[in-house]
Design a protein around this motif. Structure first.
Motif, PDB file in Angstrom:
ATOM      1  N   LEU A   2      34.884 -36.357 -16.801  1.00 15.21           N
ATOM      2  CA  LEU A   2      35.382 -36.586 -18.150  1.00 15.21           C
ATOM      3  C   LEU A   2      36.528 -35.623 -18.399  1.00 15.21           C
ATOM      4  O   LEU A   2      36.446 -34.450 -18.026  1.00 15.21           O
ATOM      5  CB  LEU A   2      34.276 -36.348 -19.181  1.00 15.21           C
ATOM      6  N   THR A   3      37.594 -36.112 -19.007  1.00 11.38           N
ATOM      7  CA  THR A   3      38.723 -35.230 -19.269  1.00 11.38           C
ATOM      8  C   THR A   3      39.492 -35.701 -20.498  1.00 11.38           C
ATOM      9  O   THR A   3      39.402 -36.865 -20.894  1.00 11.38           O
ATOM     10  CB  THR A   3      39.659 -35.133 -18.046  1.00 11.38           C
ATOM     11  N   TRP A   4      40.255 -34.781 -21.071  1.00 10.34           N
ATOM     12  CA  TRP A   4      41.041 -35.015 -22.273  1.00 10.34           C
ATOM     13  C   TRP A   4      42.408 -34.369 -22.078  1.00 10.34           C
ATOM     14  O   TRP A   4      42.520 -33.361 -21.361  1.00 10.34           O
ATOM     15  CB  TRP A   4      40.350 -34.385 -23.486  1.00 10.34           C
ATOM     16  N   PRO A   5      43.475 -34.888 -22.692  1.00 11.04           N
ATOM     17  CA  PRO A   5      44.795 -34.256 -22.534  1.00 11.04           C
ATOM     18  C   PRO A   5      44.794 -32.773 -22.890  1.00 11.04           C
ATOM     19  O   PRO A   5      45.462 -31.975 -22.229  1.00 11.04           O
ATOM     20  CB  PRO A   5      45.680 -35.072 -23.482  1.00 11.04           C
ATOM     21  N   LEU A  10      56.276 -28.083 -20.192  1.00 11.46           N
ATOM     22  CA  LEU A  10      56.695 -29.271 -20.929  1.00 11.46           C
ATOM     23  C   LEU A  10      57.871 -29.898 -20.193  1.00 11.46           C
ATOM     24  O   LEU A  10      58.906 -29.238 -19.992  1.00 11.46           O
ATOM     25  CB  LEU A  10      57.088 -28.896 -22.350  1.00 11.46           C
ATOM     26  N   LEU A  11      57.723 -31.141 -19.780  1.00 12.64           N
ATOM     27  CA  LEU A  11      58.755 -31.821 -18.995  1.00 12.64           C
ATOM     28  C   LEU A  11      59.413 -32.914 -19.828  1.00 12.64           C
ATOM     29  O   LEU A  11      58.729 -33.727 -20.464  1.00 12.64           O
ATOM     30  CB  LEU A  11      58.153 -32.441 -17.735  1.00 12.64           C
ATOM     31  N   LYS A  12      60.727 -32.956 -19.810  1.00 12.89           N
ATOM     32  CA  LYS A  12      61.449 -34.004 -20.539  1.00 12.89           C
ATOM     33  C   LYS A  12      61.471 -35.306 -19.751  1.00 12.89           C
ATOM     34  O   LYS A  12      61.755 -36.374 -20.310  1.00 12.89           O
ATOM     35  CB  LYS A  12      62.864 -33.552 -20.850  1.00 12.89           C
ATOM     36  N   VAL A  34      47.569 -30.073 -13.153  1.00 15.08           N
ATOM     37  CA  VAL A  34      46.957 -31.229 -13.796  1.00 15.08           C
ATOM     38  C   VAL A  34      47.999 -31.875 -14.704  1.00 15.08           C
ATOM     39  O   VAL A  34      48.773 -31.174 -15.373  1.00 15.08           O
ATOM     40  CB  VAL A  34      45.723 -30.806 -14.610  1.00 15.08           C
ATOM     41  N   VAL A  35      48.012 -33.204 -14.760  1.00 11.55           N
ATOM     42  CA  VAL A  35      48.943 -33.941 -15.614  1.00 11.55           C
ATOM     43  C   VAL A  35      48.225 -34.270 -16.922  1.00 11.55           C
ATOM     44  O   VAL A  35      47.282 -35.069 -16.939  1.00 11.55           O
ATOM     45  CB  VAL A  35      49.426 -35.225 -14.921  1.00 11.55           C
ATOM     46  N   SER A  36      48.675 -33.682 -18.024  1.00 15.08           N
ATOM     47  CA  SER A  36      47.941 -33.812 -19.282  1.00 15.08           C
ATOM     48  C   SER A  36      47.968 -35.227 -19.843  1.00 15.08           C
ATOM     49  O   SER A  36      47.070 -35.623 -20.577  1.00 15.08           O
ATOM     50  CB  SER A  36      48.497 -32.840 -20.327  1.00 15.08           C
ATOM     51  N   THR A  42      55.939 -35.312 -20.540  1.00 19.43           N
ATOM     52  CA  THR A  42      54.575 -34.983 -20.153  1.00 19.43           C
ATOM     53  C   THR A  42      54.430 -33.466 -20.065  1.00 19.43           C
ATOM     54  O   THR A  42      55.401 -32.720 -20.240  1.00 19.43           O
ATOM     55  CB  THR A  42      54.203 -35.645 -18.813  1.00 19.43           C
ATOM     56  N   VAL A  43      53.216 -33.025 -19.781  1.00 17.13           N
ATOM     57  CA  VAL A  43      52.937 -31.618 -19.538  1.00 17.13           C
ATOM     58  C   VAL A  43      52.207 -31.497 -18.215  1.00 17.13           C
ATOM     59  O   VAL A  43      51.209 -32.188 -17.985  1.00 17.13           O
ATOM     60  CB  VAL A  43      52.077 -30.991 -20.662  1.00 17.13           C
TER      61      VAL A  43
END
Length: 537
Positions: free
Chosen positions: A284-287, A381-383, A409-411, A424-425
């Motif tokens: 289970l995971t969340w952003p 933080l990626l544009k 990890v990709v949020s 994304t983060v």
């Protein structure tokens, strides 16, 4: 651009192409924001600086001192059992290791970022998840039904090995057959151990760990390290050793040649929860990592919270008194909390300085204090998403075959829209297990932002080269000098931890440290138990 900054980047990435130089220049425009949760308050406690007289006295029935998962579970359980007269003092960071952050509308973790599906023995976790809506039905069945938004979807994980991405974390591509045979033998042994029970009838490995078997045959695993157990079992595969070392660093912040074999095997053998709508071993995971769970628990508990950190906790004729303070522009402001009972939901290295005469409980800090592993989480933080190497696509968790990084990890991975978001983060984790905890804390405390950024980005540079820098808008680095208790050999027999677990009076203890290592299931268990004890009389 300063020469020192250039060397830090180039030394980690080895990039010298023209595109790489542009990436270097872009990178130097980024100054990371550095977060040291609890550091100032911890130094204040350590140096025992004078506090002004309390400006306020707050009265409550039960004081919960700490707002991590243990404290939140205690509040949630008391509310569930019909009690509402309790107050929570947050501690230096609300939610502790379950905290997260935001870049605008993009959430990210600054601590834990996932939860395994709980097995039936972890009924307390299932109760919580059902109450906050993560389990939607059949919470105590063998296979509960989970909210699909939080069940990790594929691709789940990948490994950069010999310059090529492959599915899964254990190396397989280009690995000799004799090594692969050892991989299969190890996982077959894990499957066997999962079903074993000791002579006392209990499972050998289970959550909560106090429900695990006390059979001496299996407790003997706590006298050796996981590496020693592997060697005794004839496991020689370098890729298997790397993988198990990675897992110990990821779960405990400590190398496999330091971690108890019992704890190292528990990592695998206790995690077998199932779901009606997910495969075995799902996550289970969340952003925002575990913060959405912590926030939902807070809402369900209706707890009153106060900003502040406890500096002293003592018993009185009427119950307990907790002297608390908060720093405002570096200056302390204090208040006093009076209660019938207190739940001490803080790490033991803090409790040892806060609880008056803690030795009277049977806990001697000099002999019983766990070792603590430092930890670093860097959120980028990626544009835009960086260009990927071929073979395996971007996954939720992405690991590089090296140390000390733990990958990233990709949020936004759980985003279920047809097209992925433009921004994304990436959350990069580093366990400074390549040095002693003391040396790591000293380095973290004195390192510049450039040095911290260089270490935090090592795995990202290995995956994307210097061009990754052109994708970055902001970087937020969280440093936790005492992130988690490390389960070294002998931790299962720690008499001081056992004494605190059994304390039943005006002051109750509730923290994952009581189990000897830091995971959600253990923290929640001690919060659950403390709430029951607090309400019994």
């Amino acid at each position: 651009m300063r020469r020192r900054s250039f060397l830090l980047w180039a030394g980690a990435s080895g990039a010298t192409a023209a595109g790489g130089v542009l990436g270097l220049r872009r990178w130097q425009e980024i100054t990371p924001a550095l977060r040291y949760p609890g550091r100032d308050e911890g130094h204040f406690l350590r140096e025992r600086r004078a506090l002004p007289a309390p400006a306020e006295i707050v009265e409550t029935d039960v004081a919960i001192l700490g707002s991590g998962i243990a404290g939140l579970t205690a509040a949630w359980k008391m509310k569930k059992d019909g009690h509402s007269d309790f107050l929570m003092v947050d501690g230096p960071q609300p939610y502790g290791n379950a905290a997260g952050g935001q870049f605008g509308d993009l959430a990210f973790p600054t601590g834990g970022h996932y939860l395994p599906l709980p097995s039936p023995e972890s009924f307390h976790v299932r109760e919580i998840l059902a109450d906050i809506g993560v389990i939607q039905r059949d919470a105590m069945a063998e296979r509960p039904y989970y909210d699909e938004r939080f069940v990790l979807h594929g691709p789940e994980e990948r490994l950069l090995f010999n310059g090529v991405w492959q599915d899964g974390f254990i190396p397989t591509e280009g690995v000799a057959e004799e090594e692969l045979a050892e991989h299969r033998r190890f996982f077959a042994e894990v499957q066997r151990l999962r079903g074993l029970r000791g002579r006392d009838g209990k499972r050998v490995f289970v959550f909560p760990t106090v429900e695990s078997s006390d059979d001496p045959e299996w407790l003997a695993l706590d006298r050796i390290t996981l590496k020693t157990w592997l060697e005794q079992g004839g496991y020689r595969s370098p890729t298997l050793h790397w993988y198990l070392n990675y897992c110990c660093r990821d779960d405990y912040g400590t190398r496999y040649d330091k971690v108890s074999a019992w704890a190292g095997l528990h990592y695998y053998c206790s995690r077998w929860g199932q779901a009606a709508n997910a495969g075995n071993g799902a996550w289970l995971t969340w952003p925002g990592g575990m913060q959405p769970v912590a926030t939902a628990m807070e809402r369900a508990s209706g707890v009153r919270r106060r900003d502040g950190t406890v500096v002293s906790l003592k018993r009185t004729a009427g119950g307990v008194e907790a002297l608390c303070f908060r720093l405002v522009d570096g200056r302390p402001h204090s208040y006093l909390v009076r209660a019938r009972k207190a739940i001490c939901a803080m790490p033991l290295y803090v409790a040892a300085r806060v609880v008056e005469s803690i030795g009277a409980y049977g806990f001697d800090p000099a002999r019983h204090m766990p070792a603590y592993a430092p930890w670093m989480v860097a959120n980028f933080l990626l544009k835009r998403f960086p260009d990927e190497l071929p073979h395996a696509p971007l996954a939720w968790d992405n690991v590089v075959y090296q140390e000390p990084g733990l990958g990233y990890v990709v949020s936004t991975h759980q985003d279920i829209r047809v097209r992925p978001p433009e921004r994304t983060v990436f959350s990069a984790y580093v366990a400074l297990s390549d040095r002693t905890p003391e040396a790591a804390r000293k380095w973290m405390n004195g390192a510049s932002g450039e040095e911290l950024l260089a270490l935090a980005s090592v795995d990202l540079k290995a995956a994307y080269g210097a061009n990754f820098a052109a994708c970055v808008e902001r970087v937020d680095i969280t440093l936790r000098g005492h992130a988690m208790a490390a389960p070294l050999p002998g931790f299962r027999g720690n008499a001081g931890l056992k004494a605190l677990r059994e304390a039943d009076g005006a002051i109750l203890f509730a923290h994952a440290d009581l189990s000897g290592f830091s995971v959600f299931e253990e923290a929640a268990w001690w919060g659950y138990r403390a709430a029951q004890l607090a309400l019994k009389g």
